[in-house]
Write an enzyme that holds these catalytic residues in place. Structure first.
Site, PDB file in Angstrom:
ATOM      1  N   HIS A  97      -2.030  15.366  52.708  1.00 29.05           N
ATOM      2  CA  HIS A  97      -3.068  16.153  52.030  1.00 29.05           C
ATOM      3  C   HIS A  97      -2.528  17.176  51.045  1.00 29.05           C
ATOM      4  CE1 HIS A  97      -2.072  19.271  54.972  1.00 29.05           C
ATOM      5  NE2 HIS A  97      -2.648  20.116  54.134  1.00 29.05           N
TER       6      HIS A  97
HETATM    7  C1  UD1 Z   1      -5.986  23.980  52.684  1.00 32.92           C
HETATM    8  C2  UD1 Z   1      -4.783  24.903  52.682  1.00 32.92           C
HETATM    9  C3  UD1 Z   1      -3.588  24.202  53.327  1.00 32.92           C
HETATM   10  C4  UD1 Z   1      -3.941  23.621  54.684  1.00 32.92           C
HETATM   11  C5  UD1 Z   1      -5.161  22.726  54.520  1.00 32.92           C
HETATM   12  C6  UD1 Z   1      -5.593  22.078  55.815  1.00 32.92           C
HETATM   13  C7  UD1 Z   1      -4.701  26.422  50.725  1.00 32.92           C
HETATM   14  C8  UD1 Z   1      -4.040  26.693  49.428  1.00 32.92           C
HETATM   15  N1  UD1 Z   1      -4.385  25.255  51.311  1.00 32.92           N
HETATM   16  O1  UD1 Z   1      -5.706  22.889  51.807  1.00 32.92           O
HETATM   17  O2  UD1 Z   1      -2.548  25.129  53.494  1.00 32.92           O
HETATM   18  O3  UD1 Z   1      -2.857  22.870  55.179  1.00 32.92           O
HETATM   19  O4  UD1 Z   1      -6.232  23.510  53.994  1.00 32.92           O
HETATM   20  O5  UD1 Z   1      -6.692  21.260  55.631  1.00 32.92           O
HETATM   21  O6  UD1 Z   1      -5.472  27.221  51.191  1.00 32.92           O
HETATM   22  N2  UD1 Z   1     -12.921  19.711  50.915  1.00 32.92           N
HETATM   23  C9  UD1 Z   1     -14.042  19.097  51.410  1.00 32.92           C
HETATM   24  N3  UD1 Z   1     -14.557  19.599  52.561  1.00 32.92           N
HETATM   25  C10 UD1 Z   1     -14.025  20.649  53.215  1.00 32.92           C
HETATM   26  C11 UD1 Z   1     -12.879  21.253  52.676  1.00 32.92           C
HETATM   27  C12 UD1 Z   1     -12.330  20.783  51.541  1.00 32.92           C
HETATM   28  O7  UD1 Z   1     -14.559  18.148  50.866  1.00 32.92           O
HETATM   29  O8  UD1 Z   1     -14.556  21.040  54.273  1.00 32.92           O
HETATM   30  C13 UD1 Z   1     -12.329  19.169  49.665  1.00 32.92           C
HETATM   31  C14 UD1 Z   1     -12.820  19.879  48.454  1.00 32.92           C
HETATM   32  O9  UD1 Z   1     -13.122  18.933  47.493  1.00 32.92           O
HETATM   33  C15 UD1 Z   1     -11.650  20.701  47.995  1.00 32.92           C
HETATM   34  C16 UD1 Z   1     -10.456  19.951  48.571  1.00 32.92           C
HETATM   35  O10 UD1 Z   1     -10.934  19.292  49.744  1.00 32.92           O
HETATM   36  O11 UD1 Z   1     -11.588  20.813  46.625  1.00 32.92           O
HETATM   37  C17 UD1 Z   1      -9.337  20.830  48.953  1.00 32.92           C
HETATM   38  O12 UD1 Z   1      -9.732  21.915  49.791  1.00 32.92           O
HETATM   39  P1  UD1 Z   1      -8.964  23.320  49.708  1.00 32.92           P
HETATM   40  O13 UD1 Z   1      -9.535  24.270  50.672  1.00 32.92           O
HETATM   41  O14 UD1 Z   1      -8.862  23.747  48.302  1.00 32.92           O
HETATM   42  O15 UD1 Z   1      -7.476  22.999  50.148  1.00 32.92           O
HETATM   43  P2  UD1 Z   1      -6.877  21.987  51.221  1.00 32.92           P
HETATM   44  O16 UD1 Z   1      -6.278  20.882  50.455  1.00 32.92           O
HETATM   45  O17 UD1 Z   1      -7.840  21.644  52.308  1.00 32.92           O
END
Ligand code: UD1
Length: 374
Positions: A208
């Site tokens: 991820h």
């Molecule tokens: C975040 C953390 C990372 C952690 C990870 C665990 C940061 C910089 N990164 O990364 O350290 O290991 O969480 O999961 O804070 N999304 C959904 N549904 C959700 C959450 C996210 O669809 O419930 C999608 C969204 O499109 C979003 C993307 O996932 O743009 C990424 O989510 P984001 O919170 O930006 O970072 P993670 O990659 O989850």
């Protein structure tokens, strides 16, 4: 001593898991008035609510509902909304776990309001500033009043950066606490039967990190590596970020065609732990899963160029391949070939991550710190 107000700020999946042992103790302590503030960074059921349910955690008192966005948007939204809440709640201490955007936004907001900050999982370093988490943890550590480190290496990292020794408490890792507490429940899940898996016959794969899944070539390399491992069943729970990129690159179609690959949605904590424990090996870019594989004595291949959990590499339980198809394939073959020796070695390794009582130590330090402020 008067009861003290402690605000815990979390928002992303791993933060809920690593906060659980702290929440259990803090919410039972008559001297601590705990408020859980959820930033809403993660919002899908599988990314957040499921963990509150499985781990029996009280509902957050507030949800800031910030959702997804660019790093600046997400961090800024949290800060704007959190400032108001902290202004109203006036906590004596803000606790931030881990290294996500929610961690940094929580720390920056609190430090500017002159509220003391305690950072759980302080001192972890990959020395790679291209990783958003590295930026988050460095800045958070330098804003924090109390720093709880999981290992000696993390303590040393902080000392090297000039952080005063008196602020650092090496407590061990709360992720190890939660693992010990929840293992019996994890053992009871029926995920192996559900996915039709025999113990020690499959590899668990996760990916991820932005540097792996947002980079098309790296994502392709990881996908091609697991496609070519035809003799091994592969279980691949797909993070929402990865799901989006797989669709965009149409690599999802390639994966779906493969009989040996089982694509599943993000799993709960108990199911994940059971899958790690019974896997022949794990291929991951997650910080948490590297440690969980170590504790559960399952060989780990990390598809990154570096790791903050260098202890697992030094002990020989984990290895770094980057998102390099050939290296991943070679390492898998090596692990399968030397399975017996590797497993024996894993059984006898020391655990640098503490004794499973990290949260109790954290609570004790927090109480004596707040008593002195009184
Ligand atoms: C975040 C953390 C990372 C952690 C990870 C665990 C940061 C910089 N990164 O990364 O350290 O290991 O969480 O999961 O804070 N999304 C959904 N549904 C959700 C959450 C996210 O669809 O419930 C999608 C969204 O499109 C979003 C993307 O996932 O743009 C990424 O989510 P984001 O919170 O930006 O970072 P993670 O990659 O989850």
């Amino acid at each position: 001593m008067r009861p003290v107000k402690v605000a815990l700020i979390l928002g992303a999946r791993p933060q809920i898991i690593k906060s659980a042992p702290f929440i259990y103790l803090a919410s039972r302590d008559k001297w601590i008035n705990l408020s859980i503030i959820h930033t809403g960074q993660h919002y899908d059921y599988e990314m957040t609510k499921i963990f509150f349910e499985e781990l029996n955690l009280p509902d957050p008192s507030v949800n800031l509902n910030v959702g997804s966005g660019t790093h600046a948007q997400q961090t800024a939204r949290i800060m704007l909304r959190l400032e108001k809440i902290l202004g109203r709640q006036k906590p004596d201490l803000v606790v931030v776990p881990g290294d996500t955007n929610s961690t940094l936004a929580g720390a920056l907001t609190a430090v500017k309001l002159r509220i003391p900050i305690a950072h759980i999982e302080a001192g972890a370093r990959s020395y790679d500033m291209k990783m958003p988490e590295e930026v988050n943890r460095r800045l958070t550590d330098h804003c924090s009043t109390i720093l709880f480190t999981p290992t000696e290496n993390c303590t040393k990292n902080l000392l090297k950066e000039g952080i005063e020794k008196s602020k650092i408490y090496q407590t061990g890792d709360t992720m190890y606490d939660v693992l010990l507490q929840q293992l019996p429940k994890a053992e009871k899940t029926t995920i192996l039967e559900h996915l039709n898996l025999e113990p020690k016959t499959y590899a668990l794969v996760t990916a991820h990190r932005p540097e792996n899944v947002d980079d098309q070539q790296n994502l392709r390399n990881i996908v091609e590596a697991i496609i070519s491992l035809k003799k091994l069943t592969i279980v691949f729970p797909v993070h929402p970020r990865t799901q989006k990129q797989l669709k965009k690159t149409k690599l999802n179609k390639k994966l779906e065609k493969e009989k040996h690959i089982k694509i599943v949605k993000p799993l709960g904590y108990h199911e994940t732990i059971k899958l790690i424990k019974n896997a022949k090996l794990v291929i991951t870019d997650s910080g948490g899963i590297q440690k969980e594989a170590f504790w559960l004595k399952t060989p780990c291949i990390t598809t990154r160029e570096n790791t903050e959990w260098i202890e697992t590499i030094q002990l020989g339980a984990n290895c770094l391949t980057g998102a390099n198809k050939q290296k991943v394939i070679e390492k898998v073959k090596e692990i399968i070939k030397n399975e017996k020796q590797i497993n024996e070695k894993l059984q006898n390794m020391p655990n640098p991550f503490g004794d499973g009582e990290a949260a109790q130590k954290i609570i004790d330090v927090i109480k004596s710190f707040l008593k002195e402020l009184d």
